[in-house]
Design an enzyme around this catalytic site. Structure first.
Site, PDB file in Angstrom:
ATOM      1  N   TYR A   1       0.900  -1.473  -0.058  1.00 43.15           N
ATOM      2  CA  TYR A   1      -0.448  -0.122  -0.005  1.00 43.15           C
ATOM      3  C   TYR A   1       0.704   1.552  -0.046  1.00 43.15           C
ATOM      4  O   TYR A   1       0.208   2.159  -0.570  1.00 43.15           O
ATOM      5  CB  TYR A   1      -0.581  -0.430   1.088  1.00 43.15           C
TER       6      TYR A   1
ATOM      7  N   GLN B   1     -15.366  14.885  -1.700  1.00 43.21           N
ATOM      8  CA  GLN B   1     -15.275  13.846  -1.395  1.00 43.21           C
ATOM      9  C   GLN B   1     -13.425  13.405  -2.325  1.00 43.21           C
ATOM     10  O   GLN B   1     -12.994  11.821  -1.721  1.00 43.21           O
ATOM     11  CB  GLN B   1     -15.908  12.742  -2.401  1.00 43.21           C
ATOM     12  N   ASN B   2     -12.941  13.495  -2.391  1.00 46.58           N
ATOM     13  CA  ASN B   2     -11.496  13.702  -2.969  1.00 46.58           C
ATOM     14  C   ASN B   2     -10.735  13.589  -1.834  1.00 46.58           C
ATOM     15  O   ASN B   2     -10.485  14.568  -0.731  1.00 46.58           O
ATOM     16  CB  ASN B   2     -10.837  14.172  -4.277  1.00 46.58           C
TER      17      ASN B   2
ATOM     18  N   HIS C   1     -13.778  13.319   2.933  1.00 47.73           N
ATOM     19  CA  HIS C   1     -13.183  12.117   3.334  1.00 47.73           C
ATOM     20  C   HIS C   1     -12.511  11.734   3.689  1.00 47.73           C
ATOM     21  O   HIS C   1     -11.738  11.014   3.428  1.00 47.73           O
ATOM     22  CB  HIS C   1     -13.541  10.931   1.618  1.00 47.73           C
TER      23      HIS C   1
ATOM     24  N   CYS D   1     -10.302  12.206  20.106  1.00 51.46           N
ATOM     25  CA  CYS D   1      -9.952  13.692  20.297  1.00 51.46           C
ATOM     26  C   CYS D   1     -10.308  14.699  19.387  1.00 51.46           C
ATOM     27  O   CYS D   1     -10.828  15.729  19.259  1.00 51.46           O
ATOM     28  CB  CYS D   1      -9.159  14.423  20.876  1.00 51.46           C
TER      29      CYS D   1
ATOM     30  N   SER E   1     -21.545  11.713  -8.856  1.00 54.31           N
ATOM     31  CA  SER E   1     -22.481  11.332  -9.533  1.00 54.31           C
ATOM     32  C   SER E   1     -23.025  11.376  -8.271  1.00 54.31           C
ATOM     33  O   SER E   1     -24.535  11.425  -8.127  1.00 54.31           O
ATOM     34  CB  SER E   1     -22.913   9.969 -10.348  1.00 54.31           C
TER      35      SER E   1
ATOM     36  N   ASN F   1     -21.275  17.586 -15.316  1.00 54.47           N
ATOM     37  CA  ASN F   1     -20.692  15.474 -15.434  1.00 54.47           C
ATOM     38  C   ASN F   1     -20.643  14.867 -16.328  1.00 54.47           C
ATOM     39  O   ASN F   1     -20.768  15.411 -17.473  1.00 54.47           O
ATOM     40  CB  ASN F   1     -21.158  14.863 -14.376  1.00 54.47           C
TER      41      ASN F   1
HETATM   42 ZN    ZN Z   1      -6.229  12.958  20.237  1.00 58.91          ZN
END
Ligand code: ZN
Length: 262
Positions: free
Chosen positions: A77, A111-112, A129, A140, A199, A225
């Site tokens: 990853y 959302q990117n 996101h 916190c 979308s 779009n």
């Molecule tokens: Zn914290």
């Protein structure tokens, strides 16, 4: 198409409080792969998708193993977020930043996770996101720049002692309440919503255009779009300008600039 570009420019100039909602389509022109499209990261790699579904749980159960996976110490990853961090904004991002500088767009909700709106100069950005440039404490809620975090000992820890995770919202992870609340209040406040490259089918983000449409009072909802979306089909949006955000948004800005010059 040209008529719709002019119409959007006029609507923007007449708006009192315009906001933009953006998604993956906005960043594909910056070389960021999308996740759900035909060539998307999850579509083409089911194993990666399955792992992604378990990532939040992995963090909760074993934050050290989570960080080892994210940094590529175990698994593959590591380079993925690194690639995203190095991407550059495209003309669509700059166009939205310019609409903000002109005093028209008041806020971008995206959302990117790539941080490209901020890189392009947008000031008020809600990263629904999260962001690959930021780490966050789920206990916190404090956020820190990813760059300044020492990763010698894993997991990195917040001042409050809890383990930090990437600010990026993983599957099954709740949207941070501060971002969610602010986004909803923006959606309820705007009189124009410019939806770019999404979308809006992933909830709860998908609520935002629907909240704007169904609250009382007039709101204009404009889509930019590549293809018609459920927003087009359900009549949530007033009209769709079909094409790439990196081409259409700069043309809208051009017309706005002409309209605003004395
Ligand atoms: Zn914290």
């Amino acid at each position: 198409m040209e008529d719709l570009v002019k119409r959007a420019a006029k609507d923007l100039m007449e708006s009192r409080y315009a906001i933009a909602l953006t998604g993956a389509g906005m960043s594909t022109e910056s070389g960021i792969p999308d996740f759900r499209g035909p060539k998307g990261v999850w579509t083409t790699n089911k194993e990666a998708e399955a792992k992604a579904y378990q990532r939040y749980e992995l963090f909760l159960n074993n934050p050290k193993a989570y960080w080892e996976e994210m940094l590529g110490i175990h698994g593959t990853y590591g380079t993925f977020y690194e690639q995203i961090r190095q991407a550059e904004p495209n003309p669509g991002h700059y166009a939205l930043a310019e609409l903000e500088a002109l005093g028209i767009v008041k806020c971008v909700i995206t959302q990117n996770i790539d941080g490209l709106h901020k890189k392009a100069g947008s000031k008020k950005v809600l990263e629904y996101h999260g962001s690959v440039h930021v780490v966050r404490c789920v206990s916190c809620g404090l956020r820190f720049a990813r760059e300044g975090i020492c990763l010698e000992e894993l997991p990195p820890r917040c001042r409050c002692g809890a383990a930090l995770k990437y600010d990026v919202v993983h599957f099954k992870e709740p949207i941070p309440s501060d971002v969610m609340k602010e986004s909803e209040s923006e959606a309820l406040r705007c009189d124009l919503m410019l939806i770019c490259g999404t979308s809006a089918v992933v909830y709860p983000f998908a609520n935002l255009p629907r909240m704007a449409r169904f609250r009382s009072g007039n709101v204009k909802i404009i889509e930019v779009n590549a293809d018609p979306t459920p927003l087009t089909q359900e009549g949530i949006s007033d009209y769709l300008i079909q094409g790439k955000t990196g081409e259409i948004l700069p043309r809208i800005v051009q017309v706005v600039r002409k309209g605003m010059s004395p």
